[in-house]
Design a protein around this motif. Structure first.
Motif, mmCIF file in Angstrom:
data_model
loop_
_atom_site.group_PDB
_atom_site.id
_atom_site.type_symbol
_atom_site.label_atom_id
_atom_site.label_comp_id
_atom_site.label_asym_id
_atom_site.label_seq_id
_atom_site.Cartn_x
_atom_site.Cartn_y
_atom_site.Cartn_z
ATOM 1 N N ASP A 8 14.815 12.454 5.789
ATOM 2 C CA ASP A 8 14.443 13.831 6.095
ATOM 3 C C ASP A 8 12.936 14.006 6.282
ATOM 4 O OD1 ASP A 8 16.258 15.688 6.638
ATOM 5 O OD2 ASP A 8 16.331 16.619 4.643
ATOM 6 N N GLY A 9 12.317 13.027 6.941
ATOM 7 C CA GLY A 9 10.894 13.113 7.235
ATOM 8 C C GLY A 9 9.964 12.804 6.068
ATOM 9 N N LYS A 10 10.528 12.405 4.932
ATOM 10 C CA LYS A 10 9.671 12.081 3.782
ATOM 11 C C LYS A 10 9.896 10.635 3.340
ATOM 12 C CE LYS A 10 9.834 16.695 1.812
ATOM 13 N NZ LYS A 10 10.978 17.367 1.186
ATOM 14 N N GLU A 11 8.836 10.031 2.820
ATOM 15 C CA GLU A 11 8.941 8.643 2.373
ATOM 16 C C GLU A 11 9.299 8.558 0.896
ATOM 17 O OE1 GLU A 11 5.433 6.404 3.472
ATOM 18 O OE2 GLU A 11 6.508 5.720 5.262
ATOM 19 N N TYR A 12 10.309 7.769 0.596
ATOM 20 C CA TYR A 12 10.763 7.552 -0.777
ATOM 21 C C TYR A 12 10.566 6.089 -1.155
ATOM 22 C CZ TYR A 12 13.153 12.063 -0.648
ATOM 23 O OH TYR A 12 13.431 13.398 -0.563
ATOM 24 N N LEU A 13 10.422 5.869 -2.455
ATOM 25 C CA LEU A 13 10.297 4.516 -2.962
ATOM 26 C C LEU A 13 11.601 4.136 -3.660
ATOM 27 C CD1 LEU A 13 8.590 2.023 -3.716
ATOM 28 C CD2 LEU A 13 7.805 3.285 -5.725
ATOM 29 N N ILE A 14 12.230 3.079 -3.179
ATOM 30 C CA ILE A 14 13.445 2.595 -3.837
ATOM 31 C C ILE A 14 13.099 1.294 -4.566
ATOM 32 C CG2 ILE A 14 15.815 1.777 -3.516
ATOM 33 C CD1 ILE A 14 16.041 3.630 -1.115
ATOM 34 N N ASP B 183 0.835 -1.208 0.000
ATOM 35 C CA ASP B 183 0.000 0.000 0.000
ATOM 36 C C ASP B 183 0.862 1.248 0.000
ATOM 37 O OD1 ASP B 183 -2.236 -1.520 0.009
ATOM 38 O OD2 ASP B 183 -2.488 -1.470 2.193
ATOM 39 N N ARG B 184 1.926 1.211 0.798
ATOM 40 C CA ARG B 184 2.809 2.392 0.862
ATOM 41 C C ARG B 184 3.532 2.577 -0.474
ATOM 42 N NH1 ARG B 184 6.398 1.452 5.848
ATOM 43 N NH2 ARG B 184 7.016 3.639 5.725
ATOM 44 N N VAL B 185 3.972 1.462 -1.052
ATOM 45 C CA VAL B 185 4.644 1.532 -2.344
ATOM 46 C C VAL B 185 3.702 2.153 -3.374
ATOM 47 C CG1 VAL B 185 5.487 0.113 -4.270
ATOM 48 C CG2 VAL B 185 6.235 -0.385 -1.938
ATOM 49 N N ALA B 186 2.465 1.639 -3.425
ATOM 50 C CA ALA B 186 1.496 2.128 -4.404
ATOM 51 C C ALA B 186 1.229 3.617 -4.191
ATOM 52 C CB ALA B 186 0.206 1.320 -4.303
ATOM 53 N N GLY B 187 1.279 4.058 -2.955
ATOM 54 C CA GLY B 187 1.033 5.471 -2.653
ATOM 55 C C GLY B 187 2.109 6.389 -3.214
ATOM 56 N N ILE B 188 3.339 5.926 -3.277
ATOM 57 C CA ILE B 188 4.433 6.797 -3.738
ATOM 58 C C ILE B 188 4.690 6.647 -5.240
ATOM 59 C CG2 ILE B 188 6.773 7.623 -3.178
ATOM 60 C CD1 ILE B 188 6.687 5.939 -0.651
ATOM 61 N N MET B 189 4.211 5.572 -5.822
ATOM 62 C CA MET B 189 4.528 5.284 -7.223
ATOM 63 C C MET B 189 4.175 6.412 -8.187
ATOM 64 S SD MET B 189 3.909 1.263 -8.089
ATOM 65 C CE MET B 189 2.218 1.607 -8.290
ATOM 66 N N GLY B 190 3.169 7.193 -7.835
ATOM 67 C CA GLY B 190 2.730 8.259 -8.729
ATOM 68 C C GLY B 190 3.496 9.563 -8.572
ATOM 69 N N THR B 191 4.506 9.592 -7.705
ATOM 70 C CA THR B 191 5.272 10.824 -7.478
ATOM 71 C C THR B 191 6.728 10.574 -7.859
ATOM 72 O OG1 THR B 191 3.845 11.070 -5.545
ATOM 73 C CG2 THR B 191 5.610 12.678 -5.767
ATOM 74 N N PRO B 192 7.074 10.826 -9.123
ATOM 75 C CA PRO B 192 8.420 10.453 -9.581
ATOM 76 C C PRO B 192 9.564 11.105 -8.803
ATOM 77 C CG PRO B 192 7.087 11.323 -11.407
ATOM 78 C CD PRO B 192 6.228 11.343 -10.199
ATOM 79 N N GLU B 193 9.348 12.282 -8.239
ATOM 80 C CA GLU B 193 10.409 12.935 -7.455
ATOM 81 C C GLU B 193 10.829 12.057 -6.278
ATOM 82 O OE1 GLU B 193 7.550 14.219 -8.273
ATOM 83 O OE2 GLU B 193 7.684 16.341 -8.760
ATOM 84 N N MET B 194 9.911 11.200 -5.811
ATOM 85 C CA MET B 194 10.173 10.401 -4.616
ATOM 86 C C MET B 194 10.612 8.973 -4.952
ATOM 87 S SD MET B 194 9.417 12.876 -2.817
ATOM 88 C CE MET B 194 9.337 12.511 -1.073
ATOM 89 N N ILE B 195 10.955 8.744 -6.227
ATOM 90 C CA ILE B 195 11.338 7.387 -6.642
ATOM 91 C C ILE B 195 12.826 7.333 -6.971
ATOM 92 C CG2 ILE B 195 10.998 5.607 -8.434
ATOM 93 C CD1 ILE B 195 8.167 6.728 -8.819
ATOM 94 N N ARG B 196 13.470 6.226 -6.611
ATOM 95 C CA ARG B 196 14.827 5.952 -7.083
ATOM 96 C C ARG B 196 14.829 4.533 -7.644
ATOM 97 N NH1 ARG B 196 14.386 10.394 -5.894
ATOM 98 N NH2 ARG B 196 15.676 11.734 -4.601
ATOM 99 N N ASN B 197 15.241 4.402 -8.900
ATOM 100 C CA ASN B 197 15.386 3.078 -9.514
ATOM 101 C C ASN B 197 16.865 2.746 -9.533
ATOM 102 O OD1 ASN B 197 12.578 2.761 -10.268
ATOM 103 N ND2 ASN B 197 12.947 4.332 -11.815
#
Ligand code: GDP
Length: 397
Positions: free
Chosen positions: A83-89, A8-22
């Motif tokens: 830094d208080g924000k959730e990122y998707l790796i 669920d958390r992954v799906a929540g961040i998937m739409g915000t490319p700034e918060m993604i690292r591949n």
């Protein structure tokens, strides 16, 4: 954290490319890539901490562990707070003891950044050069993790000062390699720099790591690292791992210094796609536009006993959804996408929609092969075929 909560958390961040690292982890064999991957997964709550360091994460599923099966090439999505924000790796695994070159080459096509792991005692080896060269060729930015520093201290018996000198020399050597392989990228700032924070060092086996930014944050000094490793008290090294957990240091470095899809895609598309730069598909790819035509590059195909062939790859433009009709480069009939999903360790979990910038796994692409371009745009210029960089070894004075 349970895997279902994680999705669920992954799906929540998937739409915000700034918060993604591949990213991919690349290394010469035995330099510690698997041990490092275990650590990152344990840190994300996907593998018990006790197992990290002595279990292959692709074996983490109980049944697979019992049957001794290792999934060939999987990728895993993890959430990390910085830094208080959730990122998707999105971490794409590159096992490949068999077909080393081929696996790394494919994985590099899917990612924007690479953690290059080097054994502190052995230093750079031929495969270190190969993976670095491949990353640069694909416009994938490297950061460095110098592993097995415990060996440097305990087996080679270097003192604190000698340890620093050796690490410094290793970093210089890697920069000479980068410069020799791709001066343009080197000049554009793709060198690794301990003071800046693009280098971390530590021990994947003992679950600790440090970088200059982390030294400043925690107050842990070179000398203390050395003393923790030298101590006869077995709890000492655990104390260091508690103070400077490997997964935190590594993931922080990844988030801070490796590009998001939004930052990376212009350079990546420039390296792997040779179509018209004034076309709408070019613009939507460099902007990772989720509403535009689909541009998906297949980098791996695996067999799932239930779902059949699963095509994994990088989505540069548009969104993947069930039921979509798509063109597969080099073939004439349309394919219909059946399921779209992300990987959590060896498990593929279905989601509704995957937007541009992510690594995705889809079923239903009957005509796709590794290297296919999958698109909704008829006649789209396909991505460059995946080739393995095989230039001669760079000689460093
Ligand atoms: P890979 O081939 O790159 O995936 O390497 P592995 O993760 O399988 O590690 C190869 C060997 O090195 C294993 O025996 C590990 O236990 C060992 N190893 C990995 N990291 C460290 C480390 O930080 N220190 C020491 N001393 N050994 C390590």
């Amino acid at each position: 954290m349970a895997k279902d909560k994680m999705v669920d958390r992954v799906a929540g961040i998937m739409g915000t490319p700034e918060m993604i690292r591949n990213i991919g982890i690349v290394a010469h064999i035995d330099h510690g890539k698997t041990t490092l991957s275990d650590n990152l997964l344990a840190g994300a709550g996907m593998l018990s901490k006790e197992l990290a360091g002595n279990a292959c994460w692709t074996d983490s599923d109980e049944e697979e562990q019992e049957r001794g099966i290792t999934i060939d090439s999987a990728n895993v999505s993890m959430v990390h707070e910085y830094d208080g924000k959730e990122y998707l790796i999105n971490l794409i695994d590159t096992p490949g003891h068999v077909d080393f070159g081929g696996d790394v080459t494919r994985a590099m096509r899917a990612v924007d950044g690479a953690v290059v792991v080097i054994d502190a005692v052995e230093g750079t080896m031929p495969q270190t050069e190969t993976v670095l060269r491949q990353a640069l060729k694909e416009h994938v930015k490297p950061v460095l993790f110098i592993n097995k520093v415990d060996r440097l201290i305990n087996e080679l018996q270097v003192d604190g000062q000698e340890m620093q000198i050796r690490l410094g020399k290793l970093i210089d050597h890697v920069n000479k390699l980068i410069k020799g392989m791709n001066e343009e990228r080197y000049k554009a700032g793709w060198r690794v720099d301990a003071a800046e924070g693009t280098v971390a060092f530590g021990s994947a086996l003992y679950n600790w790591a440090i970088s200059v930014p982390m030294m400043q944050k925690t107050g842990v000094s070179f000398q203390q690292i050395y003393d923790y490793n030298k101590s006869d008290d077995p709890n000492s090294i655990r104390e260091l791992a508690d103070k400077c957990p490997l997964h935190e240091v590594l993931n922080d470095m990844v988030i801070r210094f490796l590009p998001s899809p939004l930052q990376a895609q212009e350079g990546r598309i420039g390296a792997i796609w040779h179509g018209d730069k004034t076309s709408p598909i070019y613009k939507s790819m460099i902007n990772a536009d989720p509403k535009a035509d689909l541009a998906f590059m297949v980098t791996d195909i695996t067999m799932d006993p239930h779902a059949g062939e699963v095509a994994t790859g990088r989505l540069f433009s548009g969104s993947l959804e069930r039921g979509m009709e798509v063109f597969v480069s080099g073939t004439s009939r349309k394919n219909r996408i059946q399921q779209v999903g992300v990987f959590m360790g060896p498990k593929r979990l279905e989601v509704e929609n995957i937007p541009a910038g992510n690594i995705a796994a889809v079923t239903g692409l009957r005509d796709a092969i590794v290297g296919s371009t999958v698109t909704t745009l008829e006649g789209m210029e396909p991505f460059e075929s995946i080739t393995h960089a095989s230039e001669p070894v760079v000689t460093v004075a």
